[in-house]
Scaffold this active site. Structure first.
Site, short mmCIF file in Angstrom:
data_model
loop_
_atom_site.label_atom_id
_atom_site.label_comp_id
_atom_site.label_asym_id
_atom_site.label_seq_id
_atom_site.Cartn_x
_atom_site.Cartn_y
_atom_site.Cartn_z
N ASN A 79 1.54 -20.80 -60.40
CA ASN A 79 2.28 -20.56 -59.17
C ASN A 79 2.90 -19.18 -59.09
O ASN A 79 3.41 -18.77 -58.05
CB ASN A 79 3.37 -21.63 -58.98
CG ASN A 79 4.37 -21.65 -60.12
OD1 ASN A 79 4.03 -22.10 -61.22
ND2 ASN A 79 5.58 -21.18 -59.90
N LYS A 80 2.87 -18.41 -60.19
CA LYS A 80 3.42 -17.07 -60.17
C LYS A 80 2.82 -16.24 -61.31
O LYS A 80 2.11 -16.74 -62.17
CB LYS A 80 4.95 -17.12 -60.32
CG LYS A 80 5.43 -17.71 -61.65
CD LYS A 80 6.95 -17.73 -61.74
CE LYS A 80 7.40 -18.29 -63.08
NZ LYS A 80 8.88 -18.27 -63.21
N GLY A 81 3.14 -14.95 -61.30
CA GLY A 81 2.79 -14.06 -62.40
C GLY A 81 1.31 -13.94 -62.68
O GLY A 81 0.47 -13.93 -61.77
N ASN A 104 -2.53 -20.81 -69.29
CA ASN A 104 -1.64 -19.68 -69.03
C ASN A 104 -0.17 -20.02 -69.17
O ASN A 104 0.64 -19.14 -69.52
CB ASN A 104 -1.91 -19.16 -67.61
CG ASN A 104 -0.83 -18.20 -67.15
OD1 ASN A 104 -0.77 -17.05 -67.57
ND2 ASN A 104 0.07 -18.69 -66.28
N TYR A 118 8.89 -16.85 -79.95
CA TYR A 118 7.79 -16.44 -79.08
C TYR A 118 6.62 -15.86 -79.87
O TYR A 118 5.47 -16.31 -79.73
CB TYR A 118 8.29 -15.41 -78.06
CG TYR A 118 7.19 -14.89 -77.15
CD1 TYR A 118 6.71 -15.66 -76.10
CD2 TYR A 118 6.62 -13.64 -77.36
CE1 TYR A 118 5.69 -15.20 -75.28
CE2 TYR A 118 5.61 -13.16 -76.55
CZ TYR A 118 5.14 -13.95 -75.51
OH TYR A 118 4.14 -13.49 -74.72
N LYS A 170 2.71 -17.45 -80.38
CA LYS A 170 1.46 -16.83 -79.92
C LYS A 170 0.50 -16.61 -81.09
O LYS A 170 -0.73 -16.67 -80.91
CB LYS A 170 1.77 -15.53 -79.20
CG LYS A 170 2.46 -15.73 -77.85
CD LYS A 170 1.63 -16.58 -76.89
CE LYS A 170 2.23 -16.65 -75.50
NZ LYS A 170 1.42 -17.47 -74.57
N THR A 180 6.62 -9.45 -65.09
CA THR A 180 6.74 -10.85 -64.69
C THR A 180 8.20 -11.28 -64.82
O THR A 180 9.05 -10.55 -65.32
CB THR A 180 5.88 -11.76 -65.58
OG1 THR A 180 6.38 -11.71 -66.93
CG2 THR A 180 4.41 -11.34 -65.57
N ASP A 181 8.47 -12.50 -64.41
CA ASP A 181 9.82 -13.04 -64.54
C ASP A 181 10.28 -13.07 -65.99
O ASP A 181 11.47 -12.91 -66.27
CB ASP A 181 9.88 -14.47 -63.98
CG ASP A 181 9.85 -14.52 -62.47
OD1 ASP A 181 9.94 -13.45 -61.83
OD2 ASP A 181 9.73 -15.63 -61.91
N ASN A 215 10.03 -11.00 -68.34
CA ASN A 215 10.62 -9.75 -68.84
C ASN A 215 11.44 -9.05 -67.75
O ASN A 215 11.66 -7.84 -67.83
CB ASN A 215 9.55 -8.81 -69.42
CG ASN A 215 8.45 -8.49 -68.42
OD1 ASN A 215 8.72 -8.21 -67.24
ND2 ASN A 215 7.20 -8.51 -68.87
#
Length: 255
Positions: free
Chosen positions: A17-19, A92, A178, A182, A213-214, A216
């Site tokens: 829905n974003k980014g 994602n 984080y 990953k 993006t949101d 960062n």
């Protein structure tokens, strides 16, 4: 399922829905795919899907919280009933664990003082959620003549890059949530690729780069569309393409 849909590839993008997810969904739709916009919030998912349709794409919202395995199974059932198969899965959806703070500024991720609950929450989305969604839709991917799985990762997942005291990540704060999540996603990517290679499923990890993006607070220097380019490239690999790899737009990323 219409005849037109039967001839189109079906792609599911989580967190779309974003980014980067939304940009990848838009680029896949522009290539003629039917895109399923996975989103936790039904309203935001429908808004994103409507915007893609307004731009000429074939897009449908799909409620999906990767940390809720029940919704993952329900989403797979909806895909099975409406389309019968899945050709592309883009895992994602992801979190930093530090709110709208980029990993390089996340003091709460320093290993010696990190909150274990935060680490668990990050792994729940970034690693366990990938397993839950992938396994839920894998029977549908097996019905595709050219199934592709792309796990959206980060250059921070590279042990070679983050472990170099003189490298590009030397100035960043150490991360116990984080970055390790990953790195675990990289290992998971390779293991899925090893298992599914014989079935023709190509599984790769993508490093979009420092995208605004949101997560960062929009400090990245790349646009979501630029970051999504490598994701889309891996999602549309030819049959002879790589599997079990880790790629940025510049090429292979060291493990």
């Amino acid at each position: 399922m219409s005849e037109r849909t039967a001839q189109q590839k079906i792609a599911l993008v989580t967190g779309a829905n974003k980014g980067i997810g939304r940009a990848a969904a838009g680029q896949l739709a522009a290539r003629g795919m039917t895109v399923l916009v996975g989103a936790r919030d039904p309203r935001r998912g429908e808004e994103a899907a409507a915007a893609l349709r307004a731009a000429g794409g074939d897009a449908h919202a799909l409620t999906l919280d990767v940390t809720d395995h029940t919704t993952a199974r329900a989403a797979a059932q909806r895909i099975r009933e409406r389309f019968g198969r899945l050709d592309v899965l883009v895992n994602n959806a992801g979190v930093t664990g530090s709110g709208q703070v980029s990993p390089q500024d996340a003091h709460d991720q320093v290993p010696s003082s990190v909150d274990l609950n935060m680490v668990r929450e990050v792994f729940e989305t970034n690693v366990f959620g990938v397993i839950a969604v992938t396994n839920a839709v894998l029977p549908l991917l097996r019905r595709s003549p050219a199934p592709r799985i792309v796990n959206v990762s980060s250059h921070a997942a590279s042990l070679a890059l983050t472990g170099d005291p003189d490298g590009p990540f030397a100035a960043l704060l150490p991360s116990a949530a984080y970055t390790p999540s990953k790195a675990a996603l990289s290992a998971l990517t390779v293991q899925y690729a090893n298992e599914l290679r014989k079935d023709g499923v190509l599984v790769n990890a993508a490093a979009p780069g420092f995208v605004a993006t949101d997560s960062n607070d929009h400090t990245g220097h790349l646009t979501p569309a630029q970051g999504a380019a490598v994701v889309v490239r891996l999602a549309t690999l030819d049959a002879g393409g790589p599997t079990g790899g880790f790629f940025g737009e510049e090429g292979p990323v060291p493990w």
